[in-house]
Design a protein around this motif. Structure first.
Motif, short mmCIF file in Angstrom:
data_model
loop_
_atom_site.label_atom_id
_atom_site.label_comp_id
_atom_site.label_asym_id
_atom_site.label_seq_id
_atom_site.Cartn_x
_atom_site.Cartn_y
_atom_site.Cartn_z
N CYS A 81 32.20 91.90 77.27
CA CYS A 81 31.59 92.84 78.80
C CYS A 81 31.16 93.98 77.66
CB CYS A 81 31.91 93.17 79.73
SG CYS A 81 31.27 92.49 81.08
N ARG A 85 28.31 95.35 75.75
CA ARG A 85 27.79 97.21 76.43
C ARG A 85 26.87 97.46 74.29
NH1 ARG A 85 29.98 101.72 75.62
NH2 ARG A 85 28.54 103.67 76.57
N MET A 88 24.04 96.20 72.75
CA MET A 88 22.48 96.46 73.25
C MET A 88 23.02 97.83 72.99
SD MET A 88 21.44 93.87 74.47
CE MET A 88 19.43 94.72 75.31
N ARG A 89 23.52 98.99 72.72
CA ARG A 89 23.48 100.12 72.65
C ARG A 89 22.82 100.33 71.01
NH1 ARG A 89 25.75 105.23 74.03
NH2 ARG A 89 25.54 106.76 72.14
N ILE A 92 18.47 99.07 71.67
CA ILE A 92 18.06 100.39 72.21
C ILE A 92 18.08 101.19 70.81
CG2 ILE A 92 18.98 101.88 73.73
CD1 ILE A 92 19.97 99.76 75.38
N SER A 105 17.62 103.87 78.96
CA SER A 105 18.26 103.29 78.92
C SER A 105 19.40 102.83 78.57
CB SER A 105 17.45 102.73 77.86
OG SER A 105 15.66 102.29 77.40
N LEU A 106 19.67 103.95 77.58
CA LEU A 106 21.57 103.47 77.53
C LEU A 106 22.25 103.83 78.65
CD1 LEU A 106 21.83 105.85 74.32
CD2 LEU A 106 22.04 103.78 74.45
N ASN A 109 22.34 100.60 80.53
CA ASN A 109 23.06 99.46 79.58
C ASN A 109 24.49 99.47 80.21
OD1 ASN A 109 23.28 97.60 77.26
ND2 ASN A 109 24.47 98.98 76.27
N SER A 110 24.84 100.95 80.03
CA SER A 110 26.69 101.09 80.79
C SER A 110 26.44 100.45 82.04
CB SER A 110 26.75 102.87 80.19
OG SER A 110 26.80 102.86 78.68
N PHE A 112 25.52 98.69 83.43
CA PHE A 112 25.10 96.97 83.26
C PHE A 112 26.56 96.12 83.20
CE2 PHE A 112 23.94 92.73 81.83
CZ PHE A 112 23.63 92.47 83.44
N ALA A 113 26.97 96.83 82.18
CA ALA A 113 27.53 96.78 81.50
C ALA A 113 28.84 96.75 82.51
CB ALA A 113 27.78 96.68 80.28
#
Length: 131
Positions: A81, A85, A88-89, A92, A105-106, A109-110, A112-113
């Motif tokens: 995870c 993260r 994906m960061r 993004i 979005s950031l 993302n955080s 969700f992770a």
């Protein structure tokens, strides 16, 4: 408000403040470290998948209920995870250019992770300690 034009010469000029060097270096090394750990844990994950193939719930619970296997699996889940993260960061930051959308979005993302990590680790630990 117009955003400044970023060119290769702007990025190469050390007097321009383009990004946070400490944060970027930390993300770079964390991404590589978690990637290397994921490679090491791949054999363990393959063992788990092969061991539980064709098993019923009792077989899965007995295998993951073993404290050594369950704790290692929970650690693997957390490391994956963190790796997800950071990866994906980077995506993004590279492709989302509007500041408001970038921040949203950031943040998502955080969230969700962290949510996936917490649910996954708690699920494995529940199997380990409470069956």
């Amino acid at each position: 408000m117009r955003e400044p034009v970023i060119t290769p010469s702007t990025i190469a000029d050390p007097k321009t403040k383009y990004g946070n060097a400490k944060s970027s270096t930390r993300h770079f090394f964390t991404q590589r470290l978690t990637g290397a750990i994921n490679i090491l844990f791949t054999a363990f994950l393959i063992y788990i998948v092969i061991s539980i193939a064709g098993e019923g719930r009792e077989g899965v619970v007995s295998l993951l209920g073993n404290p050594v296997i369950g704790i290692v699996f929970a650690i693997l889940f957390a490391i994956v995870c963190v790796h997800m993260r950071i990866g994906m960061r980077e995506i993004i930051e590279d492709y989302v250019h509007e500041q408001r959308t970038n921040r949203l979005s950031l943040s998502l993302n955080s969230f969700f992770a962290i949510a996936v990590g917490v649910v996954g680790v708690l699920s494995v630990l529940k199997l380990v300690f409470w069956g």
